[in-house]
Design a protein around this motif. Sequence first.
Motif: not given
Length: 818
Positions: A182-188, A201-205, A238-242
């Motif tokens: 499970c990782v966070r991917i920043k926007e763009k 997909v748990k958070r964001g798009v 993203g949520v909080d940018g990710a």
Amino acid sequence: MKRKAEKQQTAAPAPVSAVAARKARMQQMQAAVSVENPSRGGSAEEPPSKKPRRTPEEEGQAQPASEETNVRITRSSRASGGRLKANKPVEKKERDPPVERDEKLPVQSPVPDAESRPDSDDEEEEQNAVVGETSVGVAPIQGDADAYETPADTPGLVQEFPLSKTRLNKSNIVYSDEHRLCVRIKEKMSLVLLGHYDLWVKRGVVSVMGAKLHPSPRLYRVYAPSTHSLPVIKCIAGVDGAAEVEVISCNSGIYRLKDLSPLYQRVWNGKNTSADKLTLKNVPSSTKRTFSVLYTSADDSFKRHLRPLHLEKQWSSAIKSLSQRGSRLKALICGPKASGKSTFSRYLLNHLLSPAPQTENNYCNTDGVAFLDLDPGQPEFSPMGQVYLAHLRSPVFGPPFSHPSLKDSHDGTIIRAHHIGASSPKEDPDHYVLATMDLMDRYRALLASYPQCPLIINYPGWIFGLGLEVATWLVRSLGLSDVVYMSEKGPMEVVVPLGQAAQEAMIPLTTLPSQPTDFVSRSSAQLRSMQLQSYFHMSRPAEINTPLWLDKPLSRTKPFHVQYSGQRQGIKGIMVMGSEIDPDLLHEVLDGSIVGVVAVESPRAILGQSDMPVMSNRNAGATENGHEDADVSMEDSSEPINPFIEGNVIRTPNEDLPYLFVGSGSSNPLDPKASRCLGLALVRSISVSSRQLELVTPIEGSAIRDALEQNHGIVLVRGQVDTPNWAISEDYYAARAAEKRHRDSVDKLKKNAESLDPQRQARVSATLKDRIRRASNVPWMTVIEDHASRQREAAEREKSLWKLRKKAYPGSDSEGDW
């Protein structure tokens, strides 16, 4: 066409044009080939798919010795595609050691073994390779591309190419274990993985292959093999940018097909990358997931030419513009070969099927998207030789061999299919047009139940000559909303007539740049073989939503036993498309071939036979179980064959096979309005004594039973589908894989100092060797031994050792140095 002028710009040390970079690369490749084989004049200006055919002696000299044995399939040169003939034994020769190359020239990298099972050791796999291949890819042989399924020996430049923009560290790794990450991917930012996995997909798009995936409890199965450009997971909101995504290992069994064919070897992820090791700190070192995170192509342990699947801005703009038409969209995607038609169609399809965020009333658009595939050579959701109409309800992530059929799938269904029996519609354009019109009628009928269902039409690369006439006729008659042509380079003799037809139909013509790739690891013929093999080995258990692949050779699969003569006759006729053959040769043409299983719905099924009487009623008598259970029969009542078929059937004198032929010189095909294709089958054997056919097919018994209950007759159609060489060699490769697994298990026991039973190990080893001998001792397959690989490996190890010779005594002649 004009593929060279449309190549995209590749990574290069200096900012030069794509044409200049490719020309320089080709010059280096030419130099490498001339150094290795100065006596043979060969040009390296064409991609691997354009290599000239070589004799067996030349093939033995030029092919890299990455495997101890090589299998070659021989077949008859009969124009009608007859039975496989026995080949004369080939004299076994040791290959000469290769000429040393200059370090500045492109050199093939050492060939490791195919990708291992998730619980196996990669180091042992590479040292004990059964069958390998080069890192460059597999090339067909011109004129007989499917006769030899051997790795290519074309040298290439392995360049480091950026893949992921996200680097894993403690801040963006949420959690990880031996099965999930499970990782966070920043926007763009983006992340690229190699292998097959489930994406949550748990958070964001995030966007994947054109689809925008929103947070939901659903898992999406993604197949990312090295044979195609790798899907990119990109955060677009993203949520909080990710965005937060979880990647889960899956056990679909598709990686086991490497034990049956070398075409499936070195396709998935290899040894753990540096990113994998970072997320697998608290687990055993031998742990391996079914996916790997790659930062650059250099992270790949097999050193393959890996590229991300990125779209040009013009493609993205066109997809957004087309998707805004909603249910009014009826787009025809056409263009030259290898211009990216299938990729664009897949992206557009996934974009239209992207699920919207859940609303308060849980509204969900269930109309889906209709996909009309008119490319029988490289279909998306069916094996080769078919055109079909599919109704998709969920995005699909993977190449065609990861979804060779849609039977009983929650992703979609095949509404109707027709067997063309060839990789190109040019063999019978009239039949092709009739099949297209019937599928369009089925789409109009589908709109009654799904009025908001758009349509995507994938047209083949048959765009010149008669193919252009068919394309322009379709533009004028199908009532389209858009035409997309996948090339900005023309040629004008195609673009101008196509534009005129679009103008007459008052629809826009969009011209997009093609997006080919410089490196291919499989040729078109080999991709068709992979898709056919996947089709015959895939199953869909009722209790799960994802497909499973079985690694059992087709020779060990329970077949259909079908009566072709007598009172319990299940097969009404056997057709051979193309020119008429002598009935005495029908047995030779049919045995060991791929046939289409076609249900005849009307006495007017054969074109020109409209005056035949109505088909008589018949009672179905199929078994209740599927095709892998007890013997399955496709039989009806003891009534005589209906007059529609009986009047056109010729019984062969020796086997009593029902040869169905109507026409003058060539066989008239079945009318698409009165027939439909249920799928493909492999004729494993013909029993003359019992008047039975043994058919191996993934078609469900319920589908055949439903056709018989509707008073439809079953006809087998032998077309010009590629000879199933992959099926002939499955037993041999399966035996080699079993021997390797046994050898690895013995080595593991010795390494762990566990007790062994020498007598039992000797018996098992002898049994496996005998199995390999029996599998390779068949008249239609020649196994060429290659002992030169061991000699070259020993020579390389010898060069890499430091040697020290000591003095025997002061002043001795044996005095040496390092």
